[in-house]
Write an enzyme that holds these catalytic residues in place. Structure first.
Site, PDB file in Angstrom:
ATOM      1  N   GLY A   1      82.365 122.083 -14.222  1.00  0.00           N
ATOM      2  CA  GLY A   1      81.415 122.645 -13.173  1.00  0.00           C
ATOM      3  C   GLY A   1      80.083 123.645 -14.582  1.00  0.00           C
TER       4      GLY A   1
ATOM      5  CD  GLN B   1      76.196 126.851 -16.401  1.00  0.00           C
ATOM      6  OE1 GLN B   1      76.806 126.253 -15.994  1.00  0.00           O
ATOM      7  NE2 GLN B   1      76.632 125.937 -18.112  1.00  0.00           N
TER       8      GLN B   1
ATOM      9  CB  CYS C   1      79.980 127.443 -21.616  1.00  0.00           C
ATOM     10  SG  CYS C   1      78.429 127.951 -20.851  1.00  0.00           S
ATOM     11  CG  LEU C   2      78.459 121.501 -19.266  1.00  0.00           C
ATOM     12  CD1 LEU C   2      77.942 120.973 -17.969  1.00  0.00           C
ATOM     13  CD2 LEU C   2      78.823 120.207 -20.374  1.00  0.00           C
TER      14      LEU C   2
ATOM     15  CG  HIS D   1      83.301 129.775 -17.400  1.00  0.00           C
ATOM     16  ND1 HIS D   1      83.487 129.305 -18.023  1.00  0.00           N
ATOM     17  CD2 HIS D   1      81.961 129.616 -17.319  1.00  0.00           C
ATOM     18  CE1 HIS D   1      82.440 128.775 -19.101  1.00  0.00           C
ATOM     19  NE2 HIS D   1      81.026 128.729 -18.125  1.00  0.00           N
ATOM     20  CD  GLU D   2      80.802 126.357 -13.821  1.00  0.00           C
ATOM     21  OE1 GLU D   2      79.631 127.019 -14.175  1.00  0.00           O
ATOM     22  OE2 GLU D   2      81.448 126.412 -14.485  1.00  0.00           O
TER      23      GLU D   2
ATOM     24  CG  HIS E   1      77.680 130.525 -16.221  1.00  0.00           C
ATOM     25  ND1 HIS E   1      76.243 130.728 -17.243  1.00  0.00           N
ATOM     26  CD2 HIS E   1      77.791 129.283 -16.132  1.00  0.00           C
ATOM     27  CE1 HIS E   1      76.967 129.571 -18.101  1.00  0.00           C
ATOM     28  NE2 HIS E   1      78.128 128.928 -17.434  1.00  0.00           N
TER      29      HIS E   1
HETATM   30 NI    NI Z   1      79.674 127.696 -18.593  1.00  0.00          NI
END
Ligand code: NI
Length: 167
Positions: A46, A51, A91-92, A133-134, A137
């Protein structure tokens, strides 16, 4: 298409609250394509626009095994939540860190697709967790903020050390 640089926690820009996408146009579709490419290359399941330092409300995800089911959510909104679950998240923007987070087990989400058409889905399990989660963000929240202060500062120290080594 292009790979976009991913912001790393604790970059303060990750705490920006994204603004709604006013028009789903060619620019947004290009951003969606670049975000998908960036997510697959990372690799991740995701990615939220926040991000990649674009503060508009959209996210991409693909939780399929063979990475064949790209899902696009523009202006996503959680309409309702149900139940509770706990699972390990990564998470990236927080590379190499995996921690247990409590989430709702099921969520109903309304969003627009890549053509701007509204849709609603009932998500459960990994999809529900990923969406929460997204969407966090897009609200300027990174998953480590659910952890204790002590854990957060340990993670910050670890990531600062990694950044020094790779710089
Ligand atoms: Ni993330």
């Amino acid at each position: 298409m292009a790979l976009l640089p991913i912001l790393r926690y604790p970059d303060p820009r990750l705490h920006t609250r994204a603004k709604p996408v006013a028009h789903v146009n060619a620019g947004i579709r290009k951003l969606v394509a670049d975000m998908a490419e960036t997510m697959y290359a990372a690799p991740g399941i995701g990615l939220a626009a926040t991000q990649v330092n674009v503060h508009q409300r959209l996210l991409v995800l693909d939780i399929s095994e063979d990475k064949s089911q790209l899902q696009i959510f523009i202006n996503p909104e959680i309409l309702s939540k149900e139940g509770e679950c706990e699972g390990e998240e990564g998470c990236l923007s927080v590379p190499g860190i995996y921690e247990t987070v409590k989430r709702s087990e099921r969520v109903r989400v309304r969003a627009q697709d890549r053509d701007g058409h509204p849709f609603e889905i009932d998500a459960a399990g990994l999809l529900a967790v990923c969406l929460q989660h997204e969407i966090d963000h897009l609200d300027g929240k990174v998953f480590v903020e659910y952890l204790s202060r002590l854990k957060q500062s340990r993670i910050q120290a670890k990531l600062a050390k990694q950044a020094r080594i790779t710089a």
